[in-house]
Design a protein around this motif. Structure first.
Motif, short mmCIF file in Angstrom:
data_model
loop_
_atom_site.label_atom_id
_atom_site.label_comp_id
_atom_site.label_asym_id
_atom_site.label_seq_id
_atom_site.Cartn_x
_atom_site.Cartn_y
_atom_site.Cartn_z
N UNK A 4 7.09 22.29 -9.13
CA UNK A 4 7.05 20.82 -9.23
C UNK A 4 5.75 20.25 -8.64
N UNK A 5 5.11 21.03 -7.75
CA UNK A 5 3.82 20.57 -7.19
C UNK A 5 3.01 21.78 -6.77
N UNK A 6 1.69 21.69 -6.96
CA UNK A 6 0.81 22.76 -6.52
C UNK A 6 -0.47 22.16 -5.97
N UNK A 7 -1.05 22.79 -4.96
CA UNK A 7 -2.30 22.28 -4.39
C UNK A 7 -2.71 23.12 -3.20
N UNK A 8 -3.77 22.69 -2.54
CA UNK A 8 -4.18 23.38 -1.31
C UNK A 8 -3.21 23.02 -0.19
N UNK A 9 -3.32 23.72 0.92
CA UNK A 9 -2.48 23.41 2.08
C UNK A 9 -2.67 21.94 2.49
N UNK A 10 -3.92 21.47 2.48
CA UNK A 10 -4.23 20.08 2.85
C UNK A 10 -3.54 19.11 1.89
N UNK A 11 -3.61 19.41 0.58
CA UNK A 11 -2.99 18.54 -0.43
C UNK A 11 -1.50 18.36 -0.15
N UNK A 12 -0.82 19.48 0.05
CA UNK A 12 0.64 19.45 0.16
C UNK A 12 1.10 18.81 1.47
N UNK A 13 0.38 19.06 2.55
CA UNK A 13 0.81 18.52 3.85
C UNK A 13 0.33 17.09 4.08
N UNK A 14 -0.84 16.75 3.57
CA UNK A 14 -1.42 15.44 3.90
C UNK A 14 -1.43 14.44 2.74
N UNK A 15 -1.27 14.94 1.52
CA UNK A 15 -1.31 14.03 0.37
C UNK A 15 -0.31 14.46 -0.70
N UNK A 16 0.96 14.71 -0.32
CA UNK A 16 1.94 15.19 -1.30
C UNK A 16 2.26 14.10 -2.32
N UNK A 17 2.53 14.53 -3.57
CA UNK A 17 2.72 13.56 -4.65
C UNK A 17 4.07 13.69 -5.36
N UNK A 18 4.95 14.53 -4.84
CA UNK A 18 6.26 14.68 -5.48
C UNK A 18 7.36 14.34 -4.47
N UNK A 19 8.35 13.53 -4.86
CA UNK A 19 9.43 13.16 -3.92
C UNK A 19 10.17 14.35 -3.31
N UNK A 20 10.25 15.46 -4.05
CA UNK A 20 10.90 16.65 -3.48
C UNK A 20 10.07 17.21 -2.32
N UNK A 21 8.75 17.23 -2.49
CA UNK A 21 7.86 17.69 -1.41
C UNK A 21 7.99 16.76 -0.21
N UNK A 22 8.09 15.45 -0.46
CA UNK A 22 8.30 14.49 0.65
C UNK A 22 9.57 14.85 1.41
N UNK A 23 10.63 15.15 0.64
CA UNK A 23 11.92 15.51 1.26
C UNK A 23 11.81 16.76 2.12
N UNK A 24 11.10 17.78 1.61
CA UNK A 24 10.92 19.02 2.39
C UNK A 24 10.17 18.73 3.69
N UNK A 25 9.11 17.94 3.61
CA UNK A 25 8.30 17.64 4.79
C UNK A 25 9.08 16.82 5.82
N UNK A 26 9.93 15.93 5.34
CA UNK A 26 10.71 15.07 6.26
C UNK A 26 11.86 15.84 6.93
N UNK A 27 12.19 17.02 6.39
CA UNK A 27 13.30 17.79 6.98
C UNK A 27 12.80 18.79 8.03
N UNK A 28 11.50 18.72 8.36
CA UNK A 28 10.91 19.63 9.34
C UNK A 28 10.63 18.89 10.64
N UNK A 29 11.05 19.44 11.79
CA UNK A 29 10.75 18.77 13.06
C UNK A 29 9.26 18.79 13.36
N UNK A 30 8.76 17.71 13.99
CA UNK A 30 7.35 17.63 14.32
C UNK A 30 7.17 17.40 15.81
N UNK A 31 6.10 17.96 16.35
CA UNK A 31 5.86 17.85 17.79
C UNK A 31 5.55 16.42 18.21
N UNK A 32 4.93 15.64 17.30
CA UNK A 32 4.57 14.26 17.64
C UNK A 32 5.69 13.29 17.24
#
Length: 343
Positions: A238-266
Motif C-alpha cells: 500500500x506504500x513504499x519509500x525510503x525510511x525517511x519517507x515512511x517515518x516522516x512523510x507517510x501518505x497512506x492512512x494505514x501507515x499512519x495507523x501503524x505509526x500511531x500504534x508504536x510507543x515513542x520516547x517523546x
C-alpha cells in the motif's frame, strides 16, 4: 547502493483450500539492491511471510500456487519461479540465506550446532570437514558467541534463546549468501536480547555488504536497520519509500495507523497509543475497492468501488490511496504523524 540483487514483479500467491481460494499475496512488486536493507512491514496476516517464503520457494505446493505472470528474478539472471526443486536447493543457503522466526523449531534438536552449520558448507563448497568446522567456529565468533569451539559440540537445547538466534544467523551466513531474508528475527526474544541481535545484524550487514529483506511488524527494528520500507496490507503493497519517507512523510492512512500504534520516547498525554479499529478483510473474497476502506476514517465513496493505483508522492515514494489524487479533499494528519513528529 549497487545494482538490483532481487526484483519481484507482480507476485501473486494463493492457497487452494476446501472452502475456496485464499489470495494471500496479490500483485506484490519490489526491488532490493546490493548492500541494501529492505523492510516489509504490516499486521499479522498481511502476506509478509508468504512473500518471503515464496522467494525461497518454501511454501508447500499444494495447497499453495504461485500464479502465472509472477516473477522473482535473482541477481539479474535466475528466474526463481521457474526453477525445479533440485535447482532451488542450490540457491537456498548458497545464494539466499534465511533467518527464521523461532530458532527452537528451526534448529534440529538431534544434531550438534557444529553439524548443522557445516552441513551447508560441505554441500555447497569444496571444503573438507576440518575446514568446514573451522569456518563454523569463525561464524560463531562473528555473531558474538564466546568459546566457539565448545559451542560447536553443544545441542540447541543447551543454549539460551538469544544464543540459538545467533546460531541461526551464523547458519544463514555460512556460504556467504548475496541476500539474507530475516523473517521476524527478534520476535521470540526479550527486549535486551532483541537489541543485541539488531546491533549484530546491522554490524554484519556493514561488514559483508549483504542485502537483507527484513520481515517485521516492529517499527522500532525498522528504524534501526532499514534503508527502504514497503508497507503491506491484505496481500498488497500500500506504500513504499525510503525510511525517511515512511517515518516522516507517510501518505497512506494505514501507515499512519501503524505509526500511531508504536510507543515513542517523546510521548506525552496527547500522543497516546491508538489501535487501528476492525480487522483485515477475508482474503477468500477480497473487497472490490481499497481493502483498507472498511477500517479507514478517511474513506470516500470511490474507495469502496475502485482499488486505488499507486500515486507518486515523491522520488521513489508511492502510496495506493485516493487521498493522493489531485482532486481529493485535503485531510488533517493525525497528531504525531508527519515531519518532525518522530524526530
Amino acid at each position: 547502493m549497487g545494482k538490483p540483487i532481487l526484483e519481484v514483479n507482480n507476485l501473486r500467491v494463493s492457497f487452494k483450500m476446501f472452502a475456496g481460494e485464499v489470495q494471500a499475496v496479490r500483485g506484490v512488486s519490489f526491488t532490493v539492491n546490493k548492500g541494501e536493507v529492505l523492510a516489509i512491514v504490516g499486521e499479522s496476516g498481511c502476506g509478509k511471510s508468504v512473500t518471503a517464503q515464496s522467494i525461497m520457494r518454501l511454501i508447500p505446493s499444494p495447497p499453495s500456487v504461485i500464479k502465472k505472470g509472477s516473477s522473482i528474478l535473482f541477481d539479474g539472471q535466475t528466474e526463481i519461479v521457474k526453477l525445479t526443486e533440485s535447482q532451488m536447493e542450490n540457491v537456498r543457503g548458497n545464494d539466499i540465506g534465511m533467518i527464521f522466526q523461532d530458532p527452537m523449531t528451526s534448529l534440529n534438536p538431534t544434531m550438534t550446532i557444529g553439524s548443522q552449520i557445516t552441513e551447508g558448507i560441505l554441500k555447497h563448497t569444496k571444503a573438507t570437514k576440518a575446514e568446514a568446522m573451522q569456518r563454523a567456529a569463525e561464524l560463531l565468533t562473528l555473531v558474538g558467541m564466546s568459546n566457539a569451539q565448545e559451542r560447536l559440540l553443544q545441542y540447541p537445547h543447551e543454549l539460551s534463546g538469544g544464543m540459538r538466534q545467533r546460531v541461526m544467523i551464523a547458519l544463514s551466513l555460512a556460504c556467504n549468501p548475496k541476500l539474507l531474508i530475516a523473517d521476524e528475527p527478534t520476535t521470540a526474544l526479550d527486549v535486551t536480547i532483541q537489541a543485541q541481535i539488531i546491533d549484530l545484524m546491522r554490524d554484519i550487514q556493514k561488514k559483508t555488504d549483504t542485502s537483507i529483506i527484513l520481515i517485521t511488524h516492529d517499527l522500532g527494528v525498522v528504524a534501526e536497520m532499514a534503508h527502504k520500507v514497503i508497507v503491506m496490507y491484505a496481500g498488497k503493497v500500500v506504500e513504499r519509500g525510503t525510511l525517511q519517507d515512511i517515518f516522516y512523510d507517510p501518505k497512506h492512512p494505514y501507515t499512519w495507523g501503524l505509526l500511531r500504534s508504536v510507543p515513542r520516547l517523546d510521548s506525552n498525554k496527547e500522543n497516546e497509543l491508538v489501535s487501528i479499529p476492525g480487522s483485515p478483510p477475508d482474503l477468500y473474497a477480497p473487497p472490490v475497492g481499497c481493502a483498507f476502506a472498511a477500517r479507514c476514517p478517511y474513506a470516500m465513496k470511490v474507495c469502496q468501488e475502485i482499488d486505488p493505483e499507486h500515486f507518486d508522492v515523491g522520488e521513489g515514494h508511492t502510496a495506493a490511496c485516493w487521498l493522493n489524487h489531485k482532486d481529493a479533499p485535503q485531510v488533517e494528519l493525525p497528531v504525531g504523524i508527519g515531519r518532525g513528529a518522530h524526530g
